[in-house]
Write an enzyme that holds these catalytic residues in place. Structure first.
Site, PDB file in Angstrom:
ATOM      1  N   HIS A 152     -65.938  29.728 -25.594  1.00 23.04           N
ATOM      2  CA  HIS A 152     -64.724  29.144 -26.167  1.00 23.04           C
ATOM      3  C   HIS A 152     -65.100  28.262 -27.338  1.00 23.04           C
ATOM      4  O   HIS A 152     -66.150  27.612 -27.303  1.00 23.04           O
ATOM      5  CB  HIS A 152     -63.970  28.317 -25.108  1.00 23.04           C
TER       6      HIS A 152
ATOM      7  N   ASP B  50     -59.331  33.779 -19.488  1.00 26.04           N
ATOM      8  CA  ASP B  50     -59.125  35.226 -19.392  1.00 26.04           C
ATOM      9  C   ASP B  50     -60.057  35.907 -18.401  1.00 26.04           C
ATOM     10  O   ASP B  50     -59.933  37.095 -18.148  1.00 26.04           O
ATOM     11  CB  ASP B  50     -59.320  35.864 -20.776  1.00 26.04           C
TER      12      ASP B  50
END
Ligand code: CMC
Length: 431
Positions: A308, A366
């Site tokens: 991320h 996710d």
């Protein structure tokens, strides 16, 4: 604008510029470079905005090192366990948790905007049946500007409010219709007696031929998925919405732009890509092979659902999602789900691998969401549309905040030009 009691001095050649430093309520200080070009004649260079704040905001805060996500100050794990999606929507939109009467009124308003203009059904029928639901959503949400003229004037606060409610209320209907169309089943109208999440499940899975009763535990899991996706400060799709809106574009066009950006596999498309990857791995024995590929700089493969820009620790949303995956599969009586087993083993091996440890790559939101959505009966192509449904309130809240900001200006980045300098046109016969 935040406080600024400090400044930084920048010397470039014979010029010295004093740059104010703003102090946020949380997070690192921010150097204000707005006058840099006029005072020093230089631009800054920051592709991908890795060090650049593009706006002030009071909505969401992420501490990437701690793995903390706050909406209006409230931690996401508390909201996911104690609150529910529409309450979080109210919080994001209006800044405070609603009192009971305020929540009731808000829920009533959203519920009464869930149907879409009947003529939009014809619009849907123009798509190919095998169209990706995200393609249908980009087109249909953009087309809302052609159906709801009375909420496109962004200078009118009342119209802005109605557009916000319409977008939040109608997004599940549009996503469910995209799904129904792809499987050749009739559209199912919204049911105002159901909760936001239960209504979405009903619109997706009910058929006219028989009764469909929504399992309350699955509705709760769906609600939690929407909650976990509700906002994430200035991510790519939100920044896209803000940039589109900076020109004065109407809200439906701006949110359609956000949906288009979300679709990419580095952003919201990662949930679909992650489940595809887990299935491709198939057997946990093949994990080392995929980890080796993810580490190989000559191979474009990346571990989907990992890493991320902001989190350099566990994504707090992934923790809740992992727990939900266990609960949902348990409820559905799935004892040994091979995809979940592969996901857990992949997480374990990646977190013990120096490559991922050194780069601080952790599972993101996710990584586990696809396992839950598939167990609920959604096809892979619906994963990103579901992310879009949940994120709509974030886009809308940030859009409203931006329009209320007196500093709002058209977004217009500069560039580091590396092309040819001026040269004379050469006639075709002389080239
Ligand atoms: N697999 C393998 N290596 C990775 C991964 C990954 N998933 N993510 C980052 N890296 C490596 C990258 O190669 C780079 O290595 P090096 O320093 O040796 O060049 C280093 O880690 C830093 O990566 P980056 O590309 O500079 O980081 P970024 O902040 O630009 O990218 C990201 C963030 C999310 C796009 C990236 O981690 C990624 O592509 N992840 C996979 C896609 C994904 O799961 N996306 C969902 C994000 S969360 C939900 C959302 O935002 O929608």
């Amino acid at each position: 604008m935040a406080d600024s009691t400090k400044s930084a001095t920048l010397s470039i050649g014979d010029k010295t510029v004093e740059l104010p430093i703003h102090h946020p309520t949380a997070g690192p200080d921010v150097l204000d470079i707005r006058k840099l070009y006029s005072q020093a004649g230089v631009f800054t260079y920051d592709p991908g905005y890795t060090s650049t704040a593009s706006c002030d905001s009071t909505i969401t805060f992420i501490d990437g090192d701690k793995g903390e996500l706050l909406h209006r100050g409230y931690p996401i794990d508390q909201l996911a366990s104690k609150s529910h999606y529409l309450e979080v929507c109210y919080l994001l939109l209006y800044g405070e948790l609603p009192k009971a009467g305020e929540l009731e009124e808000f829920e009533n308003t959203i519920t009464r905007h869930t149907m879409i203009h009947e003529q939009m059904h014809n619009f849907f029928r123009g798509y190919r049946r095998d169209a990706h639901p995200m393609a249908v959503m980009v087109g249909t949400v953009g087309a809302m500007a052609a159906f709801y003229h009375d909420s496109t004037d962004i200078s009118d606060p009342h119209q802005r409010e109605i557009a916000s409610h319409r977008l939040i209320a109608k997004m599940p209907t549009i996503a469910a219709m995209a799904y129904k169309y792809s499987v050749g089943q009739p559209f199912v109208y919204p049911r105002n007696d159901l909760s936001y999440a239960a209504n979405f499940l009903h619109m997706c899975f009910a058929v006219p031929a028989e009764e469909y009763v929504v399992n309350p535990i699955l509705a709760r899991a769906m609600d939690r998925i929407f909650t976990l996706h509700a906002d994430h400060e200035q991510n790519a799709s939100t920044s896209t919405v803000r940039l589109a809106s900076s020109s004065g574009a109407n809200p439906f066009a701006c949110i359609a732009a956000g949906i288009a950006c979300l679709w990419g596999p580095a952003h919201g498309g990662a949930n679909q890509a992650c489940l595809e990857m887990l299935k491709e791995i198939g057997d946990p024995e093949r994990i080392p092979e995929f980890l080796a590929r993810a580490k190989d700089k000559n191979d474009p493969f990346r571990l989907m659902g990992f890493g991320h820009r902001v989190y350099k620790n566990f994504d707090p949303r992934a923790k809740v999602m992992k727990q939900s995956a266990d609960e949902v599969l348990d409820l559905l009586g799935v004892e040994d789900n091979p995809v979940l087993a592969t996901a857990k083993e992949l997480e374990k091996q990646a977190l013990a691998d120096d490559y991922f440890v050194e780069r601080k790559l952790f599972p993101n939101v996710d990584f586990y969401s696809g396992v839950i959505l598939e167990a609920m009966g959604f096809p892979l192509s619906m994963f990103t549309p579901i992310f879009a449904v949940g994120r709509t309130v974030g886009w809308v809240s940030q859009w409203k905040e931006m329009l209320n900001d007196p500093q709002n200006k058209i977004g217009r980045p500069r560039q580091l030009y590396l092309g040819e300098t001026a040269r004379d046109y050469v006639d075709i016969e002389n080239r």
